[in-house]
Design a protein around this motif. Sequence first.
Motif, PDB file in Angstrom:
ATOM      1  N   ARG A  44     -44.825 -47.268  42.478  1.00 43.71           N
ATOM      2  CA  ARG A  44     -45.025 -48.294  41.450  1.00 43.71           C
ATOM      3  C   ARG A  44     -44.030 -49.445  41.606  1.00 43.71           C
ATOM      4  NH1 ARG A  44     -45.661 -43.753  38.158  1.00 43.71           N
ATOM      5  NH2 ARG A  44     -43.521 -43.943  37.353  1.00 43.71           N
ATOM      6  N   ALA A  45     -42.800 -49.117  42.108  1.00 40.96           N
ATOM      7  CA  ALA A  45     -41.808 -50.175  42.321  1.00 40.96           C
ATOM      8  C   ALA A  45     -42.299 -51.190  43.350  1.00 40.96           C
ATOM      9  CB  ALA A  45     -40.482 -49.561  42.775  1.00 40.96           C
ATOM     10  N   LEU A  46     -43.081 -50.712  44.327  1.00 42.18           N
ATOM     11  CA  LEU A  46     -43.640 -51.601  45.348  1.00 42.18           C
ATOM     12  C   LEU A  46     -44.913 -52.298  44.879  1.00 42.18           C
ATOM     13  CD1 LEU A  46     -43.318 -49.622  48.717  1.00 42.18           C
ATOM     14  CD2 LEU A  46     -42.063 -51.662  48.052  1.00 42.18           C
ATOM     15  N   LEU A  47     -45.781 -51.548  44.199  1.00 42.69           N
ATOM     16  CA  LEU A  47     -47.137 -52.046  43.935  1.00 42.69           C
ATOM     17  C   LEU A  47     -47.377 -52.505  42.510  1.00 42.69           C
ATOM     18  CD1 LEU A  47     -49.170 -49.324  45.885  1.00 42.69           C
ATOM     19  CD2 LEU A  47     -48.329 -51.519  46.723  1.00 42.69           C
ATOM     20  N   GLY A  48     -46.603 -52.048  41.587  1.00 37.51           N
ATOM     21  CA  GLY A  48     -46.842 -52.402  40.192  1.00 37.51           C
ATOM     22  C   GLY A  48     -48.045 -51.656  39.625  1.00 37.51           C
ATOM     23  N   SER A  49     -48.701 -52.261  38.646  1.00 37.77           N
ATOM     24  CA  SER A  49     -49.812 -51.588  37.948  1.00 37.77           C
ATOM     25  C   SER A  49     -51.084 -51.512  38.783  1.00 37.77           C
ATOM     26  CB  SER A  49     -50.118 -52.315  36.636  1.00 37.77           C
ATOM     27  OG  SER A  49     -50.537 -53.644  36.886  1.00 37.77           O
ATOM     28  N   THR A  50     -51.180 -52.252  39.890  1.00 41.14           N
ATOM     29  CA  THR A  50     -52.390 -52.191  40.709  1.00 41.14           C
ATOM     30  C   THR A  50     -52.563 -50.817  41.347  1.00 41.14           C
ATOM     31  OG1 THR A  50     -51.151 -53.190  42.542  1.00 41.14           O
ATOM     32  CG2 THR A  50     -52.544 -54.651  41.213  1.00 41.14           C
ATOM     33  N   LEU A  51     -51.476 -50.050  41.452  1.00 40.88           N
ATOM     34  CA  LEU A  51     -51.593 -48.661  41.922  1.00 40.88           C
ATOM     35  C   LEU A  51     -52.499 -47.890  40.973  1.00 40.88           C
ATOM     36  CD1 LEU A  51     -50.765 -46.078  43.497  1.00 40.88           C
ATOM     37  CD2 LEU A  51     -48.820 -45.909  41.921  1.00 40.88           C
ATOM     38  N   ALA A  52     -52.221 -47.971  39.675  1.00 43.56           N
ATOM     39  CA  ALA A  52     -53.011 -47.238  38.684  1.00 43.56           C
ATOM     40  C   ALA A  52     -54.452 -47.744  38.636  1.00 43.56           C
ATOM     41  CB  ALA A  52     -52.361 -47.353  37.314  1.00 43.56           C
ATOM     42  N   TYR A 127     -47.459 -54.818  49.748  1.00 40.94           N
ATOM     43  CA  TYR A 127     -46.850 -54.079  50.859  1.00 40.94           C
ATOM     44  C   TYR A 127     -46.293 -55.060  51.892  1.00 40.94           C
ATOM     45  CZ  TYR A 127     -48.462 -49.305  49.747  1.00 40.94           C
ATOM     46  OH  TYR A 127     -48.644 -48.061  49.187  1.00 40.94           O
ATOM     47  N   HIS A 128     -47.076 -56.082  52.200  1.00 42.44           N
ATOM     48  CA  HIS A 128     -46.695 -57.056  53.215  1.00 42.44           C
ATOM     49  C   HIS A 128     -45.480 -57.871  52.780  1.00 42.44           C
ATOM     50  CE1 HIS A 128     -47.491 -60.911  55.590  1.00 42.44           C
ATOM     51  NE2 HIS A 128     -47.221 -59.993  56.506  1.00 42.44           N
ATOM     52  N   LEU A 129     -45.486 -58.353  51.538  1.00 42.76           N
ATOM     53  CA  LEU A 129     -44.381 -59.179  51.037  1.00 42.76           C
ATOM     54  C   LEU A 129     -43.076 -58.397  50.935  1.00 42.76           C
ATOM     55  CD1 LEU A 129     -46.192 -61.249  48.242  1.00 42.76           C
ATOM     56  CD2 LEU A 129     -45.448 -62.046  50.500  1.00 42.76           C
ATOM     57  N   SER A 130     -43.175 -57.105  50.689  1.00 45.67           N
ATOM     58  CA  SER A 130     -41.944 -56.310  50.566  1.00 45.67           C
ATOM     59  C   SER A 130     -41.245 -56.113  51.911  1.00 45.67           C
ATOM     60  CB  SER A 130     -42.251 -54.952  49.933  1.00 45.67           C
ATOM     61  OG  SER A 130     -43.095 -54.186  50.774  1.00 45.67           O
ATOM     62  N   GLN A 131     -41.900 -56.481  53.014  1.00 44.26           N
ATOM     63  CA  GLN A 131     -41.284 -56.414  54.338  1.00 44.26           C
ATOM     64  C   GLN A 131     -40.705 -57.770  54.763  1.00 44.26           C
ATOM     65  OE1 GLN A 131     -40.503 -53.966  56.055  1.00 44.26           O
ATOM     66  NE2 GLN A 131     -42.010 -52.302  56.052  1.00 44.26           N
ATOM     67  N   SER A 132     -40.857 -58.766  53.910  1.00 42.16           N
ATOM     68  CA  SER A 132     -40.363 -60.093  54.282  1.00 42.16           C
ATOM     69  C   SER A 132     -38.835 -60.146  54.200  1.00 42.16           C
ATOM     70  CB  SER A 132     -40.972 -61.158  53.365  1.00 42.16           C
ATOM     71  OG  SER A 132     -40.475 -61.000  52.051  1.00 42.16           O
ATOM     72  N   GLU A 133     -38.271 -61.181  54.793  1.00 42.83           N
ATOM     73  CA  GLU A 133     -36.822 -61.350  54.775  1.00 42.83           C
ATOM     74  C   GLU A 133     -36.310 -61.670  53.374  1.00 42.83           C
ATOM     75  OE1 GLU A 133     -35.948 -64.379  57.573  1.00 42.83           O
ATOM     76  OE2 GLU A 133     -36.506 -63.179  59.343  1.00 42.83           O
ATOM     77  N   LEU A 138     -34.147 -52.781  45.780  1.00 43.35           N
ATOM     78  CA  LEU A 138     -34.905 -51.539  45.921  1.00 43.35           C
ATOM     79  C   LEU A 138     -36.143 -51.726  46.791  1.00 43.35           C
ATOM     80  CD1 LEU A 138     -35.251 -48.572  45.102  1.00 43.35           C
ATOM     81  CD2 LEU A 138     -36.482 -49.370  43.062  1.00 43.35           C
ATOM     82  N   LEU A 139     -36.843 -52.872  46.655  1.00 43.62           N
ATOM     83  CA  LEU A 139     -38.053 -53.113  47.465  1.00 43.62           C
ATOM     84  C   LEU A 139     -37.727 -53.069  48.956  1.00 43.62           C
ATOM     85  CD1 LEU A 139     -39.926 -56.002  45.588  1.00 43.62           C
ATOM     86  CD2 LEU A 139     -40.385 -53.550  45.540  1.00 43.62           C
ATOM     87  N   ALA A 140     -36.649 -53.719  49.351  1.00 39.99           N
ATOM     88  CA  ALA A 140     -36.257 -53.737  50.762  1.00 39.99           C
ATOM     89  C   ALA A 140     -35.868 -52.338  51.223  1.00 39.99           C
ATOM     90  CB  ALA A 140     -35.096 -54.707  50.963  1.00 39.99           C
ATOM     91  N   ALA A 141     -35.135 -51.615  50.387  1.00 42.40           N
ATOM     92  CA  ALA A 141     -34.718 -50.255  50.752  1.00 42.40           C
ATOM     93  C   ALA A 141     -35.915 -49.332  50.939  1.00 42.40           C
ATOM     94  CB  ALA A 141     -33.778 -49.703  49.684  1.00 42.40           C
ATOM     95  N   LEU A 142     -36.896 -49.415  50.035  1.00 43.06           N
ATOM     96  CA  LEU A 142     -38.084 -48.569  50.132  1.00 43.06           C
ATOM     97  C   LEU A 142     -38.922 -48.920  51.361  1.00 43.06           C
ATOM     98  CD1 LEU A 142     -39.190 -48.539  46.372  1.00 43.06           C
ATOM     99  CD2 LEU A 142     -38.247 -46.615  47.660  1.00 43.06           C
ATOM    100  N   SER A 143     -39.020 -50.221  51.680  1.00 42.18           N
ATOM    101  CA  SER A 143     -39.844 -50.641  52.816  1.00 42.18           C
ATOM    102  C   SER A 143     -39.231 -50.270  54.151  1.00 42.18           C
ATOM    103  CB  SER A 143     -40.066 -52.159  52.748  1.00 42.18           C
ATOM    104  OG  SER A 143     -40.836 -52.499  51.618  1.00 42.18           O
ATOM    105  N   LYS A 144     -37.897 -50.130  54.197  1.00 41.67           N
ATOM    106  CA  LYS A 144     -37.233 -49.774  55.462  1.00 41.67           C
ATOM    107  C   LYS A 144     -37.237 -48.272  55.718  1.00 41.67           C
ATOM    108  CE  LYS A 144     -34.148 -53.765  55.910  1.00 41.67           C
ATOM    109  NZ  LYS A 144     -34.843 -54.612  54.929  1.00 41.67           N
ATOM    110  N   LEU A 145     -37.615 -47.471  54.726  1.00 40.01           N
ATOM    111  CA  LEU A 145     -37.689 -46.029  54.926  1.00 40.01           C
ATOM    112  C   LEU A 145     -38.711 -45.710  56.013  1.00 40.01           C
ATOM    113  CD1 LEU A 145     -37.660 -44.681  51.237  1.00 40.01           C
ATOM    114  CD2 LEU A 145     -35.792 -44.616  52.907  1.00 40.01           C
ATOM    115  N   GLY A 146     -38.330 -44.779  56.895  1.00 41.29           N
ATOM    116  CA  GLY A 146     -39.213 -44.401  57.996  1.00 41.29           C
ATOM    117  C   GLY A 146     -38.819 -45.020  59.312  1.00 41.29           C
ATOM    118  N   ASN A 147     -37.831 -45.912  59.284  1.00 39.34           N
ATOM    119  CA  ASN A 147     -37.380 -46.548  60.523  1.00 39.34           C
ATOM    120  C   ASN A 147     -36.448 -45.651  61.330  1.00 39.34           C
ATOM    121  OD1 ASN A 147     -38.867 -48.813  59.958  1.00 39.34           O
ATOM    122  ND2 ASN A 147     -37.160 -49.930  59.017  1.00 39.34           N
TER     123      ASN A 147
END
Length: 567
Positions: A44-52, A127-133, A138-147
């Motif tokens: 939800r931190a990444l997507l907001g209410s559109t997840l629901a 998802y795409h914007l959370s990978q931007s510079e 928290l958004l940046a930290a969550l998007s970098k998970l898996g690297n």
Amino acid sequence: MRGCWILNESLSITIVVLWLGVNLYLFIDTFLWYEEEESFHYTRALLGSTLAWARASALCLNFNCMLILLPVSRNLISFMRGASTCCKGPWRRQLDKNLKFHKLVAYGIAVNATIHIVAHLFNLERYHLSQSEDAEGLLAALSKLGNTPNESYLNPVRTFHTNPTAELLSTVAGVTGLVLSLALVLIVTSSTEFIRQFSYELFWYTHHLFTIFFISLAVHGAGQIIRGQTPESLLLHNVTFCRDRYTEWRATALCPVPQFSGKEPSAWKWVLGPVVLYACERIIRFWRSQQEVVITKVVSHPSAVLELHMKKRGFKMAPGQYILIQCPSISPLEWHPFTLTSAPQEDFFSVHIRVAGDWTGALFKAFGAEGQALKELHSLPRMAVDGPFGTALTDVFHYPVSVCIAAGIGVTPFASLLKSIWYKCCESRSQPRLSKVYFYWICRDARAFEWFADLLLSLETRMSEQGRAHFLSYHIFLTGWDENQAIHIALHWDENTDVITGLKQKTFYGRPNWNNEFKQIAYDHPSSIGVFFCGPKALSKTLQRMCCLYSSADPRGVHFFYNKESF
């Protein structure tokens, strides 16, 4: 009038309200669950209410896809109609509205699919914007998970510089989502009344994209694009405590790196039962299509109407039923519905087919009906038959008074009914509940009366011989004629029989005054009256309005129950 409509349609309204209620409950319950569930906190931190929005619409989509095949399972509907202990009165009339419910569920699928697609388009962009510079915290930290090794990703878009649409289409969820969308658009657009009238074949073929739709639906969730925190990770990583300490996730044991996984696909669980049921339906059709059908007689009538008499081992029918016909030499896939015009007491079954499209035109040519002489029986093309299936007309004998109304070729369902009445009149021991039949036929072309007039004449004669002339009251209306016909009619008006049909009952010219007709019937029969119609939609609406207008609000008064032939 509105109160009477509610009284007559109370069960239909209840079913629609129940369907809407289940959809609303599933949507709201799922929406709130995804808004509050701890395992999806970081999602939800990444997507907001559109997840629901995406997940709630997906569940409603699964629910409606579970229902969509049931109303078109003809053998199931026929079995339920035959189970008179559980399907009486109003419940039997609901079975005749199976196609209306099918369309209603289809609207539900279209609405929920639209919500689902739009929500996921927003999700993809986020998802795409959370990978931007520019992304931070928290958004940046969550998007970098898996690297790094031993980490699971949450954001399926791995870098900002990739095209998110192209990346999505490289996944199972993206490809199947695109296929689902295209199939649904084609199915819905080709189902419009304009397309069905313009090219039934186009409607028929595109509708069978439902097989691709259901296969794609079953595997759509296998991509597991939407991911949540695993149960094991929730035990070690307290979201409430650790969400603001994302900089310490790799440095302290109190907040280890959260682990994520996708949910197992569940759509197949919803649709498996109906799909298996429908598969059995098609297996039964294939088995019946292999049974031999013997054509015993072919008659070409005016107005491009072809009459076929056929025999098939073990074939049993009831008045008002219809069959599906396939002619493999024209199309090995297409099946077309036609009402039976024979009576159960006859040793054959028959249909009357009017040329109204490519398939019927090809059938007309295949039987040589365009030429001076029809083909010999041994040289006729092979026919396959599935059915018979029940319709609203099979309930004609369940009312003390029935009003049968036909327009044009819509008279064919009533041929079987009137023949059956003729045979019942021959059986002195038979005392059916039905005591009076009103028959109305509105037709534009005088030549169309020829094949049906013989049946009415024999019925008129038999009723008179049996002393039951009052049992059937028929009214024939001719709405189209030329000047020569008008002169001929005027010159012979005083003869004992009608100049058009040869019947004692004179043909009326013009259209019926339905207000007068219904008012008189209601006055003569203050009881339950079944109204059965086969014809165009505009006239159907008029008749339905008449049924409501002249039905009494008093349960003990007169009630018109409207039934429309549909298959």
